[in-house]
Scaffold this active site. Structure first.
Site, PDB file in Angstrom:
ATOM      1  N   ASN A   1     -41.441 -70.574  34.178  1.00 54.88           N
ATOM      2  CA  ASN A   1     -41.791 -71.977  33.962  1.00 54.88           C
ATOM      3  C   ASN A   1     -40.941 -72.824  34.910  1.00 54.88           C
ATOM      4  O   ASN A   1     -39.771 -73.076  34.652  1.00 54.88           O
ATOM      5  CB  ASN A   1     -41.501 -72.320  32.495  1.00 54.88           C
ATOM      6  CG  ASN A   1     -41.855 -73.758  32.157  1.00 54.88           C
ATOM      7  OD1 ASN A   1     -42.202 -74.546  33.037  1.00 54.88           O
ATOM      8  ND2 ASN A   1     -41.760 -74.097  30.883  1.00 54.88           N
TER       9      ASN A   1
ATOM     10  N   LYS B   1     -37.208 -71.876  33.937  1.00 53.55           N
ATOM     11  CA  LYS B   1     -36.914 -71.079  32.749  1.00 53.55           C
ATOM     12  C   LYS B   1     -37.667 -69.772  32.883  1.00 53.55           C
ATOM     13  O   LYS B   1     -38.787 -69.768  33.408  1.00 53.55           O
ATOM     14  CB  LYS B   1     -37.404 -71.797  31.487  1.00 53.55           C
ATOM     15  CG  LYS B   1     -36.517 -72.936  31.048  1.00 53.55           C
ATOM     16  CD  LYS B   1     -36.946 -73.444  29.684  1.00 53.55           C
ATOM     17  CE  LYS B   1     -37.413 -74.867  29.786  1.00 53.55           C
ATOM     18  NZ  LYS B   1     -38.044 -75.450  28.663  1.00 53.55           N
TER      19      LYS B   1
ATOM     20  N   ARG C   1     -46.374 -70.821  33.856  1.00 51.50           N
ATOM     21  CA  ARG C   1     -46.843 -72.044  33.220  1.00 51.50           C
ATOM     22  C   ARG C   1     -47.254 -72.997  34.341  1.00 51.50           C
ATOM     23  O   ARG C   1     -46.469 -73.278  35.251  1.00 51.50           O
ATOM     24  CB  ARG C   1     -45.723 -72.667  32.413  1.00 51.50           C
ATOM     25  CG  ARG C   1     -46.167 -73.972  31.815  1.00 51.50           C
ATOM     26  CD  ARG C   1     -45.025 -74.755  31.268  1.00 51.50           C
ATOM     27  NE  ARG C   1     -45.537 -75.983  30.702  1.00 51.50           N
ATOM     28  CZ  ARG C   1     -44.837 -77.099  30.636  1.00 51.50           C
ATOM     29  NH1 ARG C   1     -43.616 -77.134  31.103  1.00 51.50           N
ATOM     30  NH2 ARG C   1     -45.359 -78.183  30.107  1.00 51.50           N
TER      31      ARG C   1
ATOM     32  N   HIS D   1     -49.492 -79.853  26.512  1.00 48.26           N
ATOM     33  CA  HIS D   1     -48.918 -78.998  25.459  1.00 48.26           C
ATOM     34  C   HIS D   1     -49.958 -78.028  24.895  1.00 48.26           C
ATOM     35  O   HIS D   1     -49.826 -77.556  23.759  1.00 48.26           O
ATOM     36  CB  HIS D   1     -48.406 -79.839  24.256  1.00 48.26           C
ATOM     37  CG  HIS D   1     -47.158 -80.611  24.511  1.00 48.26           C
ATOM     38  ND1 HIS D   1     -46.917 -81.824  23.912  1.00 48.26           N
ATOM     39  CD2 HIS D   1     -46.076 -80.362  25.279  1.00 48.26           C
ATOM     40  CE1 HIS D   1     -45.740 -82.288  24.296  1.00 48.26           C
ATOM     41  NE2 HIS D   1     -45.212 -81.423  25.133  1.00 48.26           N
TER      42      HIS D   1
ATOM     43  N   ASN E   1     -39.023 -83.969  22.990  1.00 50.85           N
ATOM     44  CA  ASN E   1     -38.840 -85.114  23.882  1.00 50.85           C
ATOM     45  C   ASN E   1     -40.175 -85.692  24.308  1.00 50.85           C
ATOM     46  O   ASN E   1     -40.397 -86.884  24.293  1.00 50.85           O
ATOM     47  CB  ASN E   1     -38.085 -84.659  25.127  1.00 50.85           C
ATOM     48  CG  ASN E   1     -36.663 -85.062  25.046  1.00 50.85           C
ATOM     49  OD1 ASN E   1     -36.337 -86.120  24.513  1.00 50.85           O
ATOM     50  ND2 ASN E   1     -35.797 -84.212  25.566  1.00 50.85           N
TER      51      ASN E   1
ATOM     52  N   ARG F   1     -40.754 -92.197  26.479  1.00 49.25           N
ATOM     53  CA  ARG F   1     -42.084 -92.675  26.891  1.00 49.25           C
ATOM     54  C   ARG F   1     -42.692 -93.566  25.823  1.00 49.25           C
ATOM     55  O   ARG F   1     -42.548 -93.304  24.636  1.00 49.25           O
ATOM     56  CB  ARG F   1     -43.028 -91.490  27.138  1.00 49.25           C
ATOM     57  CG  ARG F   1     -42.654 -90.676  28.337  1.00 49.25           C
ATOM     58  CD  ARG F   1     -43.589 -89.486  28.503  1.00 49.25           C
ATOM     59  NE  ARG F   1     -42.824 -88.294  28.817  1.00 49.25           N
ATOM     60  CZ  ARG F   1     -43.235 -87.050  28.604  1.00 49.25           C
ATOM     61  NH1 ARG F   1     -44.413 -86.820  28.079  1.00 49.25           N
ATOM     62  NH2 ARG F   1     -42.466 -86.038  28.921  1.00 49.25           N
TER      63      ARG F   1
ATOM     64  N   GLY G   1     -38.614 -79.598  19.184  1.00 49.42           N
ATOM     65  CA  GLY G   1     -37.237 -79.864  18.757  1.00 49.42           C
ATOM     66  C   GLY G   1     -37.158 -80.706  17.495  1.00 49.42           C
ATOM     67  O   GLY G   1     -36.360 -80.420  16.586  1.00 49.42           O
TER      68      GLY G   1
ATOM     69  N   GLY H   1     -39.950 -81.486  15.386  1.00 45.60           N
ATOM     70  CA  GLY H   1     -40.802 -80.855  14.370  1.00 45.60           C
ATOM     71  C   GLY H   1     -40.130 -79.671  13.685  1.00 45.60           C
ATOM     72  O   GLY H   1     -40.322 -79.426  12.503  1.00 45.60           O
TER      73      GLY H   1
ATOM     74  N   ASN I   1     -36.651 -79.068  13.619  1.00 48.08           N
ATOM     75  CA  ASN I   1     -35.277 -79.261  13.122  1.00 48.08           C
ATOM     76  C   ASN I   1     -35.050 -80.489  12.262  1.00 48.08           C
ATOM     77  O   ASN I   1     -34.032 -80.586  11.590  1.00 48.08           O
ATOM     78  CB  ASN I   1     -34.320 -79.355  14.316  1.00 48.08           C
ATOM     79  CG  ASN I   1     -34.292 -78.081  15.113  1.00 48.08           C
ATOM     80  OD1 ASN I   1     -34.001 -77.022  14.570  1.00 48.08           O
ATOM     81  ND2 ASN I   1     -34.618 -78.167  16.386  1.00 48.08           N
TER      82      ASN I   1
ATOM     83  N   GLU J   1     -44.038 -70.886  23.534  1.00 48.40           N
ATOM     84  CA  GLU J   1     -45.037 -70.951  24.607  1.00 48.40           C
ATOM     85  C   GLU J   1     -44.937 -69.731  25.525  1.00 48.40           C
ATOM     86  O   GLU J   1     -45.936 -69.257  26.045  1.00 48.40           O
ATOM     87  CB  GLU J   1     -44.845 -72.241  25.410  1.00 48.40           C
ATOM     88  CG  GLU J   1     -45.370 -73.450  24.639  1.00 48.40           C
ATOM     89  CD  GLU J   1     -44.756 -74.765  25.069  1.00 48.40           C
ATOM     90  OE1 GLU J   1     -43.571 -74.984  24.744  1.00 48.40           O
ATOM     91  OE2 GLU J   1     -45.437 -75.552  25.723  1.00 48.40           O
TER      92      GLU J   1
HETATM   93  P1  ADP Z   1     -38.640 -80.934  25.255  1.00 52.66           P
HETATM   94  O1  ADP Z   1     -39.855 -81.788  25.158  1.00 52.66           O
HETATM   95  O2  ADP Z   1     -37.648 -81.428  26.258  1.00 52.66           O
HETATM   96  O3  ADP Z   1     -38.923 -79.448  25.325  1.00 52.66           O
HETATM   97  P2  ADP Z   1     -37.545 -80.275  22.633  1.00 52.66           P
HETATM   98  O4  ADP Z   1     -38.774 -79.746  22.001  1.00 52.66           O
HETATM   99  O5  ADP Z   1     -36.463 -79.328  22.996  1.00 52.66           O
HETATM  100  O6  ADP Z   1     -37.893 -81.197  23.873  1.00 52.66           O
HETATM  101  O7  ADP Z   1     -36.942 -81.388  21.651  1.00 52.66           O
HETATM  102  C1  ADP Z   1     -35.772 -82.055  21.961  1.00 52.66           C
HETATM  103  C2  ADP Z   1     -35.487 -83.098  20.901  1.00 52.66           C
HETATM  104  O8  ADP Z   1     -35.459 -82.487  19.597  1.00 52.66           O
HETATM  105  C3  ADP Z   1     -34.127 -83.754  21.041  1.00 52.66           C
HETATM  106  O9  ADP Z   1     -34.171 -84.856  21.895  1.00 52.66           O
HETATM  107  C4  ADP Z   1     -33.854 -84.196  19.636  1.00 52.66           C
HETATM  108  O10 ADP Z   1     -34.357 -85.513  19.481  1.00 52.66           O
HETATM  109  C5  ADP Z   1     -34.649 -83.290  18.747  1.00 52.66           C
HETATM  110  N1  ADP Z   1     -33.780 -82.442  17.923  1.00 52.66           N
HETATM  111  C6  ADP Z   1     -33.248 -81.249  18.228  1.00 52.66           C
HETATM  112  N2  ADP Z   1     -32.499 -80.783  17.202  1.00 52.66           N
HETATM  113  C7  ADP Z   1     -32.553 -81.721  16.226  1.00 52.66           C
HETATM  114  C8  ADP Z   1     -31.986 -81.846  14.908  1.00 52.66           C
HETATM  115  N3  ADP Z   1     -31.207 -80.903  14.395  1.00 52.66           N
HETATM  116  N4  ADP Z   1     -32.272 -82.963  14.199  1.00 52.66           N
HETATM  117  C9  ADP Z   1     -33.056 -83.918  14.715  1.00 52.66           C
HETATM  118  N5  ADP Z   1     -33.616 -83.863  15.938  1.00 52.66           N
HETATM  119  C10 ADP Z   1     -33.370 -82.784  16.676  1.00 52.66           C
END
Ligand code: ADP
Length: 399
Positions: free
Chosen positions: A7, A14, A91, A180, A211, A241, A331, A333, A335, A384
């Site tokens: 990717n 990555k 990707r 996505h 993000n 964004r 990230g 969804g 966490n 992915e």
């Molecule tokens: P990308 O689109 O860059 O792949 P990710 O899917 O890795 O992004 O998501 C990154 C985001 O996930 C971070 O900016 C943060 O806002 C959120 N995040 C990660 N861990 C946590 C957590 N423990 N609690 C809340 N938000 C989190």
């Protein structure tokens, strides 16, 4: 069969090496600052110590050379010979309307993807640089393109066309493409498996919240709507964004700020979203901490984010005449239990009920809905790379 998944971003790369008979991850890594000072590769062969090498890498060709060295490293590597790798899955962000499925890359495919580069000027060129580097460094090994846009090619014209003069679509290919796709498809497949129901009998709403963030309506295994549009700027409020916006704001901003449209586009991509509203951070951890300390704008940013996700969930329920399951990934969804709770709150009349105890979980494939919730709520961590490897494996075996 061993598959390498690559990717390539503009300055990062990555990768994962997977054994596909058992779908086992053998090694993974990240190269950063390609073409800049301080290029570095972080490599990990599963079960071995991590390996970090800082060394100049002027382009993706050099970076992939170092990936190959790391994978075959006598001490830190996962395999002895590169020839053990039977295919590479890449990707690729944008395939326009050209490809609705993954494909083995040849010269014609490269030409078609180069044509799409104007639709994704930041993404497609590095993706293609990765393909070319693999062609050079691993001659004869098939390269497969897996496209972010492909899964959404099933949308109907009434979903993907903008209400601007039709010639703009014909001449300039301006339409909703959606992104996505690999992640939304993975959520659909895994959700069907978890529910033990054929994906062709399901109505799903998949939420990829990172993000970059997007929601999709997946009816009977096909994407019928998605929130990102011609570019990944449309739809949800994101880290930086803006998402959906009245287009008149663009020209007004240029006028008021006395800047060009390029600068406005930059503001909407990099200085907006929850960062722009809160003035603090694009990271939801920072925002929740600030909210707990009483910061009202951080709280507002989180509320606006959730409001927009709920807005799309409602629209997609109407579009599909119901929903069987809502799936969270990315990230946020995966966490952010707080955000999932706010998104799912007060939707009992739609049959959506989150179990607050079950929701206290991070990064694990699991059910989050209450036992009496008509609509299931699920957490399915994104993978992915596995989808890319699966599609690569299947196509190469068939060829
Ligand atoms: P990308 O689109 O860059 O792949 P990710 O899917 O890795 O992004 O998501 C990154 C985001 O996930 C971070 O900016 C943060 O806002 C959120 N995040 C990660 N861990 C946590 C957590 N423990 N609690 C809340 N938000 C989190």
């Amino acid at each position: 069969m061993l598959v390498l998944v690559i990717n390539c971003g503009s300055s990062s790369l990555k990768y994962q090496l997977l054994e596909m008979t058992t779908e086992t991850l053998m090694a993974k890594g990240l190269v950063e600052r390609i073409g800049n000072e301080g290029s570095v590769i972080n490599h990990e062969t599963i079960g071995k110590e991590k390996y970090v090498l800082t060394t100049p890498m002027e382009d993706h060709n050099a970076a992939i050379g170092h990936v190959m060295d790391a994978i075959t490293h006598p001490e830190h590597g996962a395999i002895k010979e590169l020839s053990e790798i039977k295919a590479v899955g890449h990707r690729v962000v944008h395939a326009g309307e050209k490809y609705a499925n993954s494909i083995i890359i040849n010269d014609d495919v490269i030409a078609a993807l180069e044509e799409c580069a104007e639709l994704a000027p930041l993404h497609n060129p590095p993706n293609l640089a990765g393909v070319r580097a693999c062609e050079r460094l691993m001659p004869g090994v098939p390269n497969v393109g897996v496209f972010d846009t492909a899964f959404h090619q099933t949308m109907r014209p009434e979903a993907y066309l903008y209400a601007i003069p039709y010639e703009m679509y014909e001449k300039h290919r301006i339409r909703k493409y959606g992104f996505h796709g690999t992640s939304h498809k993975y959520m659909a497949i895994e959700a069907a498996e978890m529910l033990n129901i054929d994906v062709n009998d399901l109505k799903l709403i998949t939420c990829h919240l990172g993000n970059g963030a997007s929601v999709s309506a997946i009816k009977h295994g096909r994407s019928v709507e998605t929130s990102m549009g011609f570019t990944p700027l449309e739809g949800l409020v994101m880290g930086t964004r803006c998402g959906d916006l009245d287009p008149s704001i663009v020209t007004l901003l240029a006028e008021k700020l006395g800047v060009g449209l390029d600068k406005v586009t930059d503001i909407l991509n990099k200085e907006s979203g929850v960062l722009g509203i809160s003035g603090i951070s694009s990271d939801f951890r920072d925002l929740e901490e600030a909210m707990e300390e009483g910061n009202k704008r951080a709280e507002l940013a989180l509320k606006i984010f959730a409001h927009r996700v709920r807005f799309y969930i409602g629209a997609y329920i109407a579009e599909m005449n119901g929903v069987d399951a809502i799936v969270f990934t990315g990230g946020i969804g995966e966490n952010d239990a707080y955000m999932r709770e706010v998104i799912c709150a007060n939707m009992g009349n739609l049959g959506i009920k989150l179990d607050k105890e079950k929701n206290k979980v991070r990064g694990k494939q699991t059910m989050l809905s209450a036992d009496d919730s008509k609509v299931k709520i699920m957490l399915i961590p994104a993978n992915e790379e596995l989808v890319i490897a699966r599609e690569t494996d299947e196509l190469v075996k068939k060829a």
